[in-house]
Design an enzyme around this catalytic site. Structure first.
Site, short mmCIF file in Angstrom:
data_model
loop_
_atom_site.label_atom_id
_atom_site.label_comp_id
_atom_site.label_asym_id
_atom_site.label_seq_id
_atom_site.Cartn_x
_atom_site.Cartn_y
_atom_site.Cartn_z
N SER A 1 10.82 92.05 64.99
CA SER A 1 10.46 92.97 66.08
C SER A 1 9.37 93.93 65.60
CB SER A 1 11.68 93.76 66.55
OG SER A 1 12.68 92.88 67.00
N CYS B 1 20.43 95.66 62.17
CA CYS B 1 19.79 94.83 63.21
C CYS B 1 20.21 93.37 63.12
CB CYS B 1 18.27 94.94 63.20
SG CYS B 1 17.57 93.93 64.52
N HIS C 1 6.25 91.91 65.80
CA HIS C 1 5.76 91.78 67.19
C HIS C 1 4.94 93.01 67.58
CE1 HIS C 1 7.94 88.15 68.00
NE2 HIS C 1 9.15 88.70 68.13
N1 LIG Z 1 17.63 90.93 70.93
C1 LIG Z 1 17.63 91.82 69.96
O1 LIG Z 1 18.26 92.85 70.04
C2 LIG Z 1 16.83 91.50 68.72
C3 LIG Z 1 17.13 92.08 67.49
C4 LIG Z 1 16.44 91.69 66.35
C5 LIG Z 1 15.42 90.77 66.44
N2 LIG Z 1 15.11 90.25 67.66
C6 LIG Z 1 14.08 89.24 67.78
O2 LIG Z 1 14.58 88.01 67.25
C7 LIG Z 1 13.49 87.20 66.80
C8 LIG Z 1 13.75 86.75 65.37
O3 LIG Z 1 13.69 87.86 64.49
P1 LIG Z 1 13.88 87.65 62.89
O4 LIG Z 1 13.70 88.98 62.27
O5 LIG Z 1 15.09 86.83 62.64
O6 LIG Z 1 12.57 86.75 62.59
P2 LIG Z 1 12.20 85.98 61.23
O7 LIG Z 1 10.73 86.02 61.13
O8 LIG Z 1 13.05 86.48 60.10
O9 LIG Z 1 12.69 84.49 61.53
C9 LIG Z 1 11.99 83.58 62.35
C10 LIG Z 1 12.26 82.17 61.80
O10 LIG Z 1 11.68 81.22 62.71
C11 LIG Z 1 11.13 80.17 61.91
N3 LIG Z 1 10.14 79.40 62.72
C12 LIG Z 1 8.80 79.59 62.81
N4 LIG Z 1 8.27 78.67 63.65
C13 LIG Z 1 9.29 77.90 64.09
C14 LIG Z 1 9.40 76.80 65.00
N5 LIG Z 1 8.33 76.30 65.63
N6 LIG Z 1 10.63 76.27 65.23
C15 LIG Z 1 11.73 76.76 64.61
N7 LIG Z 1 11.70 77.81 63.75
C16 LIG Z 1 10.50 78.38 63.50
C17 LIG Z 1 10.54 80.88 60.71
O11 LIG Z 1 10.34 79.97 59.62
C18 LIG Z 1 11.64 81.91 60.42
O12 LIG Z 1 12.65 81.40 59.56
C19 LIG Z 1 12.25 88.07 66.99
O13 LIG Z 1 11.65 87.77 68.24
C20 LIG Z 1 12.81 89.48 67.00
O14 LIG Z 1 11.96 90.38 67.69
C21 LIG Z 1 15.80 90.58 68.77
ZN LIG Z 2 15.38 94.10 64.52
#
Ligand SMILES: NC(=O)c1ccc[n+]([C@@H]2O[C@H](COP(=O)([O-])OP(=O)(O)OC[C@H]3O[C@@H](n4cnc5c(N)ncnc54)[C@H](O)[C@@H]3O)[C@@H](O)[C@H]2O)c1
Ligand SMILES: [Zn+2]
Ligand SMILES: [Zn+2]
Length: 387
Positions: free
Chosen positions: A43, A168, A46
């Site tokens: 996040s 988080c 982003h």
């Molecule tokens: N809803 C909520 O309250 C909340 C809370 C935290 C994070 N988020 C969101 O969740 C999402 C993930 O966050 P994160 O910190 O785990 O991210 P991160 O960067 O740690 O993990 C993303 C993963 O996706 C993989 N990836 C990249 N391209 C891919 C593809 N084409 N297919 C499959 N996997 C692929 C990456 O290798 C990585 O392991 C973000 O959008 C973040 O903003 C939402």
């Molecule tokens: Zn977060």
């Protein structure tokens, strides 16, 4: 007011500047926290690359833990010296969402725009100009000021590094499975994106006793880690079409698909790999994701599938954090039992005039917690009784 060092984003796609800014004292109902540990969540990324538009300049960071430094007037939930996890979903406790168990959707907090604290305004500034607070926490800083519901106390024995992650990724991932989806035992689950959030969705699916947990990522080390966290199968999306592979592995699609990256393409994968009637939970957040979710829901309505998109998968209250700590402790206990040869602790020496009953009870507690097995318990008891 104090001068602190913090990471400030001035423009998308520009490096964060680590510089001195001013932080006001906590106002009524607010607390100042000295940050001890923090994670980097996608996040934050982003916001940095403009996929999620934020008021700028802004101090980023929201996945953190620390110690309460000072409290404003009227604060009752925490006191200086308390170890706390920051909660990016502060809540009023009395609106219809709060009283119906959905404090992460608190409508009082949502009245205030992104970047300001509940009640309005920023407590951060530089040369008299306001600096916004990312996710109402702004934790990439030496100190921060948050609403008192944004600081959740934690026990003394949880490390700050672990606690920060609960702030988080752990709560979001496990909350998505247990609170948002309500995954039933025996369900089949796909997790698309196995980073901080996705790995915790996998842990949540294990806690929910899912029968098959398919990890999807494009990174081999992440898929390896996913296996360690409990995935039963994996798909390298850089080599194979994940929808086709998931359909083959499950005989037609999964009961639940979780998206944890935040792109339109992976949202599409989450919807398309479902069995008829399956549920997609979208944890990923980015401006582009919202439109894509709406499109997919519309398209799928025509084929009588039921899907649900939950962009706010996290539920962060004190109760959630406590429950998750217990659940994770249980998981860790299982892992520790599988990987570590337990060493029976020396039985505590009876203190002068010591209370033997209390010591026996402590031993029984260690056994009940699974730390001592039957033989170790009997040996320690015999030692304690002088046998
Ligand atoms: N809803 C909520 O309250 C909340 C809370 C935290 C994070 N988020 C969101 O969740 C999402 C993930 O966050 P994160 O910190 O785990 O991210 P991160 O960067 O740690 O993990 C993303 C993963 O996706 C993989 N990836 C990249 N391209 C891919 C593809 N084409 N297919 C499959 N996997 C692929 C990456 O290798 C990585 O392991 C973000 O959008 C973040 O903003 C939402
Ligand atoms: Zn977060
Ligand atoms: Zn509320």
């Amino acid at each position: 007011m104090r001068t602190i060092r913090a990471g400030v984003l001035y423009e998308p796609n520009q490096p964060i500047r680590v510089e001195e800014v001013q932080l006001d004292d906590p106002q009524a109902g607010e607390v100042m926290v000295k940050i001890a540990a923090g994670g980097v969540c996608r996040s934050d990324l982003h916001a940095i690359n403009g996929e999620w538009r934020m008021p700028l300049p802004m101090v980023l960071g929201h996945e953190a833990a620390g110690v309460v430094e000072a409290v404003g007037p009227g604060v009752t939930r925490v006191k200086p010296g308390d170890r706390v996890i920051l909660n990016f979903s502060p809540n009023c406790g009395v609106c219809r969402y709060c009283v119906s168990g959905k404090p992460h959707l608190c409508e009082t907090t949502r009245k205030y725009p992104l970047g300001v604290l509940p009640g309005g305004g920023t407590r951060l500034s530089k040369d008299g100009q306001p600096i916004y607070h990312f996710a109402r926490t702004a934790s990439m800083a030496e100190y921060t000021v948050v609403h008192e519901s944004g600081a959740v106390p934690i026990p003394a024995d949880v490390s700050m590094e672990m606690a920060a992650l609960v702030g988080c990724s752990v709560t979001t991932g496990i909350g998505a499975v247990i609170n948002t989806a309500g995954v039933e035992p025996g369900s089949t689950v796909a997790v698309i994106g196995c980073g901080g959030v996705g790995l915790n969705i996998i842990q949540g699916a294990r806690l929910a006793n899912a029968s098959q947990i398919i990890a999807v990522d494009i990174s081999e080390p992440k898929l390896e880690m996913a296996r360690r966290f409990g995935a039963t199968d994996d798909v390298d999306a850089s080599e194979a079409d994940p929808v086709q592979r998931i359909r083959e592995m499950t005989g037609g699609g999964v009961d639940y698909a979780f998206e944890a990256l935040g792109t339109g393409a992976t949202v599409t994968t989450a919807f398309d790999c479902l069995r008829p009637g399956g549920t997609a939970v979208i944890a990923g957040t980015a401006t582009a994701v919202s439109g894509n979710v709406a499109q997919k829901q519309h398209a799928k309505a025509n084929v009588a599938q039921q899907q649900q998109a939950a962009q706010q998968a996290a539920a962060q209250t004190q109760t959630d954090v406590e429950q998750m700590q217990q659940q994770l402790a249980a998981l860790q206990m299982q892992q520790a039992q599988a990987t570590i040869t337990p060493v029976a602790p020396a039985a505590p020496a009876p203190a002068a005039g010591g209370d033997l009953i209390t010591q026996l009870k402590q031993l029984a507690d260690l056994k009940a917690a699974g730390i001592l097995n039957d033989a170790e318990f009997e040996a320690a008891k015999a030692q304690l009784l002088g046998g």
